[in-house]
Design a protein around this motif. Structure first.
Motif, PDB file in Angstrom:
ATOM      1  N   GLN A   1     -27.486 -46.897 -84.464  1.00 59.56           N
ATOM      2  CA  GLN A   1     -28.854 -47.128 -84.872  1.00 59.56           C
ATOM      3  C   GLN A   1     -29.461 -45.830 -84.720  1.00 59.56           C
ATOM      4  N   TYR A  36     -31.272 -43.530 -87.424  1.00 59.59           N
ATOM      5  CA  TYR A  36     -32.677 -42.973 -87.325  1.00 59.59           C
ATOM      6  C   TYR A  36     -33.033 -41.598 -87.607  1.00 59.59           C
ATOM      7  N   THR A  70     -34.725 -39.899 -90.625  1.00 55.37           N
ATOM      8  CA  THR A  70     -35.853 -38.831 -90.331  1.00 55.37           C
ATOM      9  C   THR A  70     -35.594 -37.445 -90.849  1.00 55.37           C
TER      10      THR A  70
END
Length: 60
Positions: free
Chosen positions: A8, A12, A16
């Motif tokens: 995860q 992320y 980003t």
């Protein structure tokens, strides 16, 4: 940290990073457009200057 948490966190960071790259790419495109517009205005100003010099020299 579990393998799921690591996955995860990596997802992320990749998301980003991709969003930031997209914003930078859009900013570069905008700057290129502004540069092209400025170069066109500089060219027009130079041509107008030459026209004015021609008019003053030969018609003045």
């Amino acid at each position: 940290m579990t393998q799921q948490e690591i996955k995860q966190r990596i997802e992320y960071y990749l998301q980003t990073f991709g969003e930031n790259i997209s914003k930078i790419d859009a900013a570069i495109d905008l700057l290129q457009d502004l540069k092209d517009e400025l170069m066109m205005k500089i060219l027009i100003c130079r041509l107008l200057g030459l026209m004015i010099m021609f008019m003053i020299t030969f018609l003045g």
